[in-house]
Design a protein around this motif. Structure first.
Motif, PDB file in Angstrom:
ATOM      1  N   ASP A 150       0.826  -1.207   0.000  1.00 33.90           N
ATOM      2  CA  ASP A 150       0.000   0.000   0.000  1.00 33.90           C
ATOM      3  C   ASP A 150       0.865   1.264   0.000  1.00 33.90           C
ATOM      4  O   ASP A 150       0.593   2.226  -0.721  1.00 33.90           O
ATOM      5  CB  ASP A 150      -0.926  -0.014   1.216  1.00 33.90           C
ATOM      6  CG  ASP A 150      -2.099   0.953   1.075  1.00 33.90           C
ATOM      7  OD1 ASP A 150      -2.560   1.151  -0.068  1.00 33.90           O
ATOM      8  OD2 ASP A 150      -2.527   1.513   2.090  1.00 33.90           O
ATOM      9  N   ILE A 153       2.522   1.693  -3.415  1.00 32.96           N
ATOM     10  CA  ILE A 153       1.565   2.162  -4.419  1.00 32.96           C
ATOM     11  C   ILE A 153       1.427   3.678  -4.348  1.00 32.96           C
ATOM     12  O   ILE A 153       1.516   4.381  -5.363  1.00 32.96           O
ATOM     13  CB  ILE A 153       0.188   1.492  -4.227  1.00 32.96           C
ATOM     14  CG1 ILE A 153       0.268   0.000  -4.575  1.00 32.96           C
ATOM     15  CG2 ILE A 153      -0.871   2.170  -5.115  1.00 32.96           C
ATOM     16  CD1 ILE A 153      -0.983  -0.784  -4.179  1.00 32.96           C
ATOM     17  N   GLY A 154       1.216   4.192  -3.140  1.00 36.50           N
ATOM     18  CA  GLY A 154       1.089   5.636  -2.966  1.00 36.50           C
ATOM     19  C   GLY A 154       2.338   6.370  -3.390  1.00 36.50           C
ATOM     20  O   GLY A 154       2.281   7.399  -4.084  1.00 36.50           O
ATOM     21  N   ASN A 157       2.750   6.129  -7.310  1.00 33.80           N
ATOM     22  CA  ASN A 157       1.784   7.004  -7.990  1.00 33.80           C
ATOM     23  C   ASN A 157       2.222   8.466  -7.924  1.00 33.80           C
ATOM     24  O   ASN A 157       2.124   9.202  -8.908  1.00 33.80           O
ATOM     25  CB  ASN A 157       0.402   6.855  -7.361  1.00 33.80           C
ATOM     26  CG  ASN A 157      -0.286   5.551  -7.738  1.00 33.80           C
ATOM     27  OD1 ASN A 157       0.119   4.873  -8.687  1.00 33.80           O
ATOM     28  ND2 ASN A 157      -1.323   5.190  -7.002  1.00 33.80           N
ATOM     29  N   SER A 303      -7.564  -6.128  -4.484  1.00 37.50           N
ATOM     30  CA  SER A 303      -8.028  -4.903  -3.843  1.00 37.50           C
ATOM     31  C   SER A 303      -7.004  -3.770  -4.008  1.00 37.50           C
ATOM     32  O   SER A 303      -7.359  -2.636  -4.341  1.00 37.50           O
ATOM     33  CB  SER A 303      -8.289  -5.149  -2.356  1.00 37.50           C
ATOM     34  OG  SER A 303      -8.640  -3.959  -1.702  1.00 37.50           O
ATOM     35  N   LEU A 304      -5.738  -4.091  -3.816  1.00 38.59           N
ATOM     36  CA  LEU A 304      -4.697  -3.083  -3.931  1.00 38.59           C
ATOM     37  C   LEU A 304      -4.358  -2.755  -5.385  1.00 38.59           C
ATOM     38  O   LEU A 304      -3.999  -1.607  -5.705  1.00 38.59           O
ATOM     39  CB  LEU A 304      -3.426  -3.551  -3.213  1.00 38.59           C
ATOM     40  CG  LEU A 304      -3.478  -3.575  -1.682  1.00 38.59           C
ATOM     41  CD1 LEU A 304      -2.173  -4.119  -1.122  1.00 38.59           C
ATOM     42  CD2 LEU A 304      -3.730  -2.182  -1.120  1.00 38.59           C
ATOM     43  N   ARG A 305      -4.488  -3.742  -6.251  1.00 36.60           N
ATOM     44  CA  ARG A 305      -4.129  -3.530  -7.671  1.00 36.60           C
ATOM     45  C   ARG A 305      -4.949  -2.411  -8.288  1.00 36.60           C
ATOM     46  O   ARG A 305      -4.485  -1.694  -9.189  1.00 36.60           O
ATOM     47  CB  ARG A 305      -4.343  -4.838  -8.448  1.00 36.60           C
ATOM     48  CG  ARG A 305      -3.818  -4.810  -9.882  1.00 36.60           C
ATOM     49  CD  ARG A 305      -2.324  -4.626  -9.906  1.00 36.60           C
ATOM     50  NE  ARG A 305      -1.788  -4.572 -11.250  1.00 36.60           N
ATOM     51  CZ  ARG A 305      -1.818  -3.508 -12.046  1.00 36.60           C
ATOM     52  NH1 ARG A 305      -2.369  -2.392 -11.616  1.00 36.60           N
ATOM     53  NH2 ARG A 305      -1.281  -3.541 -13.245  1.00 36.60           N
ATOM     54  N   GLY A 306      -6.155  -2.223  -7.811  1.00 32.88           N
ATOM     55  CA  GLY A 306      -7.023  -1.169  -8.341  1.00 32.88           C
ATOM     56  C   GLY A 306      -6.572   0.227  -7.973  1.00 32.88           C
ATOM     57  O   GLY A 306      -7.088   1.217  -8.518  1.00 32.88           O
ATOM     58  N   LYS A 307      -5.597   0.354  -7.051  1.00 36.99           N
ATOM     59  CA  LYS A 307      -5.099   1.669  -6.643  1.00 36.99           C
ATOM     60  C   LYS A 307      -3.996   2.206  -7.560  1.00 36.99           C
ATOM     61  O   LYS A 307      -3.592   3.364  -7.421  1.00 36.99           O
ATOM     62  CB  LYS A 307      -4.568   1.603  -5.204  1.00 36.99           C
ATOM     63  CG  LYS A 307      -5.639   1.351  -4.146  1.00 36.99           C
ATOM     64  CD  LYS A 307      -5.012   1.431  -2.747  1.00 36.99           C
ATOM     65  CE  LYS A 307      -6.050   1.267  -1.658  1.00 36.99           C
ATOM     66  NZ  LYS A 307      -5.469   1.422  -0.303  1.00 36.99           N
ATOM     67  N   SER A 309      -2.196   3.976 -10.437  1.00 41.13           N
ATOM     68  CA  SER A 309      -2.609   5.044 -11.352  1.00 41.13           C
ATOM     69  C   SER A 309      -2.544   4.551 -12.796  1.00 41.13           C
ATOM     70  O   SER A 309      -1.837   3.579 -13.099  1.00 41.13           O
ATOM     71  CB  SER A 309      -1.704   6.268 -11.184  1.00 41.13           C
ATOM     72  OG  SER A 309      -0.411   6.016 -11.699  1.00 41.13           O
TER      73      SER A 309
END
Length: 372
Positions: A150, A153-154, A157, A303-307, A309
């Protein structure tokens, strides 16, 4: 031939015969003495050897390794053709010709092997980086993995918004690939302020002229212990290049294990002032972490893959498309050879050892939370 010369010849043969056993004894005999390797080899003798070697080869603008490989191929072909010719002409002396040929092969392999062991391979027996960094290496759990994914990812992005992209919407190195090669050291200079093991001057990394040959083998880069050069496949998508440069430079700095070179490459990328390096390191670490999560918990992965960009997704797709275009027999053979090489050098999981980088990411996250 006088007695003195005869004895000299016998001793030379004995020394050559003993090179491989000596190399094996050195390598496996020091496997249980990491403190000695760390202190006297990785941070002293071995480090000096690599620095001197890479300083000399670093004077060349191109990779010496490529020309040595070409020379080696020609040398092998010449000796094989000579052997076949002599064999056809030998008639009653074929046993002697065969024995002479394999003796030559044995001598060559023995010399190469002992140079490899003494010049670099003993680094496989040094302390693990987790100990050098004083990480808490307790058992990891799925929640920690999810947390790391997580955060990455942030981070990825956000960094993606700061880099340039081409007309297809794919990230590219604004300052050029050569600039990445010449500025990669900056990340290691910063990293050395925390980890003195990285202090030292080394030859700059080299972009390979025959990069597509590495792509056929499924390789992003290769460290050559015989020349001290960190060699990089410059044909890859730009988003991969800075991270791979830092990965190969980790090998050059004496960290032989692949999982550790990946993690150190990530740290060095993130410490580099150039945002292209930060993004390359971040997206590469994210890729490793998400692959691990995919294997452990498909639902949390989805669930995380959808975050991700759209921009990050485009870069990852460009990477996948590139490497798929090189899949084939050569790639599979190279992968099998690399797997065998890792296992011979005491990385028992073979290619799966690359996945252990994720554990280091988790340990690093633990330490970061403690420091904050």
């Amino acid at each position: 031939m006088n007695l003195k010369m005869k004895r000299s010849g016998i001793w030379k043969r004995i020394i050559v015969i003993m090179l491989i056993p000596i190399g094996l004894l050195l390598f496996y005999g020091t496997a249980h003495t990491p403190e000695l390797i760390e202190k006297y080899y990785s941070n002293l003798l071995g480090k000096k050897i690599i620095q001197l070697l890479s300083a000399i080869t670093g004077l060349l603008p191109v990779s010496l390794m490529e020309f040595l490989v070409i020379g080696l191929i020609l040398y092998i072909l010449y000796n094989i053709s000579t052997f076949v010719y002599r064999l056809t002409k030998a008639k009653g002396r074929r046993k002697q010709v065969v024995a002479g040929f394999f003796k030559k092969v044995f001598v060559f392999v023995s010399i190469i092997y002992i140079i490899f062991i003494v010049g670099w391979a003993l680094n496989y027996n040094r302390y693990p980086f987790s100990r050098i960094a004083s990480y808490n290496t307790g058992n990891v759990n799925i929640d920690e993995l999810v947390e790391v994914c997580d955060k990455l990812i942030g981070q990825t992005n956000e960094l993606r918004l700061e880099v340039r992209e081409d007309e297809k919407g794919i990230m590219f190195l604004e300052k050029g690939k050569d600039k990445a090669l010449s500025t990669a050291y900056q990340g290691y200079e910063e990293l050395a302020k925390t980890y003195p093991e990285f202090i030292g001057d080394y030859g700059r990394p080299k972009g390979l002229l025959f990069s597509k040959v590495l792509s056929l083998q499924g390789l992003g880069g290769i460290y050559c212990p015989f020349t001290g050069e960190a060699n990089v496949n410059m044909d890859m998508p730009d988003s991969s290049i800075p991270f791979v440069i830092c990965h190969e430079m980790a090998h050059q700095r004496g960290f032989a294990r692949e999982d550790e070179a990946n993690f150190i490459g990530y740290l060095a990328s993130m410490e580099n002032p150039d945002v292209d390096f930060k993004y390359s390191g971040s997206i590469s670490a994210l890729n490793y972490a998400m692959n691990a999560l995919y294997e452990k918990d498909r639902e949390k992965f989805n669930s995380l893959r959808g975050k991700f960009s759209q921009e990050v997704n485009r870069d990852l797709k460009a990477r996948n498309v590139y490497w798929k275009s090189y899949e084939g027999v050569v790639n599979k053979v190279s992968d099998a050879a690399n797997d065998a090489y890792l296992k011979v050098n005491r990385q028992k999981d073979g290619n799966e050892s690359y996945g252990r980088m994720v554990d280091l990411l988790i340990y690093h996250n633990r330490q970061s939370k403690l420091l904050n």
